[in-house]
Design an enzyme around this catalytic site. Structure first.
Site, PDB file in Angstrom:
ATOM      1  N   GLY A 194      31.188  40.648  39.538  1.00  0.00           N
ATOM      2  CA  GLY A 194      30.722  39.272  39.619  1.00  0.00           C
ATOM      3  C   GLY A 194      31.775  38.289  39.160  1.00  0.00           C
ATOM      4  N   SER A 195      31.331  37.153  38.666  1.00  0.00           N
ATOM      5  CA  SER A 195      32.241  36.073  38.299  1.00  0.00           C
ATOM      6  C   SER A 195      32.876  36.316  36.934  1.00  0.00           C
ATOM      7  CB  SER A 195      31.490  34.741  38.271  1.00  0.00           C
ATOM      8  OG  SER A 195      30.569  34.721  37.180  1.00  0.00           O
ATOM      9  N   VAL A 198      30.437  35.169  33.988  1.00  0.00           N
ATOM     10  CA  VAL A 198      29.384  36.132  33.656  1.00  0.00           C
ATOM     11  C   VAL A 198      30.006  37.407  33.094  1.00  0.00           C
ATOM     12  CG1 VAL A 198      27.414  37.448  34.521  1.00  0.00           C
ATOM     13  CG2 VAL A 198      27.867  35.162  35.413  1.00  0.00           C
ATOM     14  N   GLY A 199      31.195  37.771  33.564  1.00  0.00           N
ATOM     15  CA  GLY A 199      31.893  38.933  33.033  1.00  0.00           C
ATOM     16  C   GLY A 199      32.121  38.815  31.531  1.00  0.00           C
ATOM     17  N   GLU A 216      34.610  44.149  37.445  1.00  0.00           N
ATOM     18  CA  GLU A 216      35.266  43.790  38.699  1.00  0.00           C
ATOM     19  C   GLU A 216      35.006  42.301  38.915  1.00  0.00           C
ATOM     20  OE1 GLU A 216      37.124  45.650  40.615  1.00  0.00           O
ATOM     21  OE2 GLU A 216      36.806  47.568  39.633  1.00  0.00           O
TER      22      GLU A 216
END
Length: 470
Positions: A194-195, A198-199, A216
């Site tokens: 994801g982004s 958010v990571g 990722e």
């Protein structure tokens, strides 16, 4: 001790935690059997439902759905099945002279209960591909698909429920609150796609339990076009991957650096490629997708309005339609550095173009930016290719192609720092979901006993010899 009983997902987590040791001890053949069942579900039983769900969520053409959602998952399964027996074996390692009388090896053991959080842009393969590795490694898994791609989320749940019992693999659908609740649980590994923003949240939550993570992420992946490049092939390759899934791809070219002397010719050929791929009106093309939702549409419209306020030049100005979530192929030049299109990850069918005269201008620019998930080089001159690779850093690199590195399951795929942590695909995903357990066995009395206490002058001499010569 933290009390998790008030967490709405603890019951399921607890079932998998109790069952994890049974799953961990499954044989090679048992795991292959599970992968075969998953392959049949994706390739045959649910193939049409997958195509339909992707069309409803992203207006994705069937060809793109087959290539990415079906082919890449099936290819991942086939790759794992071909190599799992070797990965299952103990891996012997050499021992130095001081350990004479011992033998050493390592094995891959499952980490335990794993959480996979998948994104909306490639909702099927980015959920199921890491699951393949988790199963191969012998873990139990809770899978949280993106609620934004709601039709795909439902199909994923159907597939998983048809193949697995929930104490081994389970799907939990829901939004942000669901993800937040899951992240409170003490998983043994979290695989998130994801982004970047958010990571960071995922990594922060994992740190509370010292949970390992694979992240990722994404970022702004640049393309460098050298004067020696085959411009016609370059323009087609970039136009194809830039608009694949309507640009909503983490490894899509985010912006292009083209040598000043070939800028106009590249733009001309790029326009020709767009016309060939999507006709004069991409909104009527059956091969041109749409944005996922109104939020993403409005974000990109905001970027375009910002470009206009900075007096950027629209080489190709695609039409827009809010009701259809449509933004046509757009090419923009003369953007100042502070513009949003050069500051934020685009994730859409908009291509900024920058020019350069000396390659070191590009190198210095890239050094000032976070490491991208992908960096692309178009050139025939080997010297230039090697120079760029040597003086830049990136998660992955494509030479005279865009995105194909993702499809090679023998290559590690992943970012670096803000573009990701850990690697995926094939063996590298298997490794992420495994603990590499080192083992040493002593079978004879070796020289190490000569250094047992008490420490005499003779043993002090032996220690000095070991330090200097062994």
């Amino acid at each position: 001790m933290i009390n998790y009983t008030d967490n709405k997902h603890f019951s399921l987590f607890n079932k998998q935690e109790k069952h994890q040791h049974i799953v961990a001890n499954t044989s090679y053949r048992e795991r292959i059997s599970k992968l075969n069942a998953l392959q049949r579900a994706v390739e045959v039983t649910y193939r049409e439902k997958i195509q339909d769900a992707l069309h409803k969520d992203l207006k994705r053409p069937i060809v793109e759905s087959d290539l990415v959602a079906v082919y890449l998952v099936v290819k991942e399964i086939k790759h794992v099945k071909a190599h799992l027996r070797q990965w299952f074996k103990k891996q012997p390692v050499d021992s130095q002279f001081t350990l004479l009388g011992t033998t050493s090896w390592y094995i891959y053991e499952p980490k335990g209960v794993c959480l996979i959080i998948s994104p909306w842009n490639y909702p099927i393969n980015l959920a199921l591909s890491p699951l393949v590795a988790a199963i191969a490694a012998g873990n139990t898994v809770i899978l949280k698909p993106s609620e934004i791609a709601s039709h795909c989320s439902k199909v994923i749940a159907e597939i998983i429920n048809s193949v697995f019992t929930e104490n081994e693999v389970a799907v939990i659908e829901g939004g942000v609150e669901t993800a937040q609740e899951l992240l409170k649980l003490p998983f043994n590994h979290i695989f998130f796609t994801g982004s970047i923003e958010v990571g960071k949240i995922v990594m922060s939550a994992a740190a509370k339990h010292l949970t390992s993570v694979t992240l990722e992420l994404g970022g702004k992946s640049p393309v460098i076009i050298d004067v020696s490049a085959n411009l016609k092939l370059t323009a087609k390759a970039i136009a194809w991957i830039k608009h694949f899934n309507n640009g909503q791809t983490c490894i899509a070219p985010d912006y292009v650096f083209v040598h000043e002397s070939i800028k106009n010719e590249f733009i001309r050929l790029y326009k020709m490629a767009l016309l060939e791929f999507y006709t004069e009106d991409a909104s009527k093309s059956s091969t041109y997708g749409r944005l996922i939702n109104e939020k993403q549409y409005n974000r990109l419209i905001g970027y375009l309005e910002d470009a206009r306020t900075h007096n950027a030049h629209f080489e190709v100005e695609g039409p827009t339609n809010a009701s259809d979530l449509f933004i046509g192929p757009t090419v923009i030049t003369n953007l100042p550095e502070e513009s949003l299109l050069l500051q934020e990850e685009i994730f859409g069918p908009i291509l900024p173009i920058k020019t350069y005269n000396e390659i070191d201008e590009v190198i210095e620019y890239l050094k000032s930016k976070p490491k991208p998930l992908a960096l692309y080089i178009y050139a025939k001159r080997r010297r230039i290719i090697n120079y760029i690779i040597k003086h830049t850093k990136a998660g992955t690199t494509g030479i005279n192609n865009n995105g194909l590195q993702f499809s090679n399951h023998n290559l590690p795929f992943g970012g670096s720092n803000t573009s990701g942590i850990g690697k995926a695909h094939g063996f590298y995903s298997f490794q992420e979901f495994s603990n590499q357990r080192g083992i040493l066995k002593r079978y004879a009395i070796g020289p190490i006993r000569l250094l047992y206490p008490p420490y005499t002058n003779f043993k002090a001499l032996l220690a000095r010899i070991v330090v200097k010569w062994l």
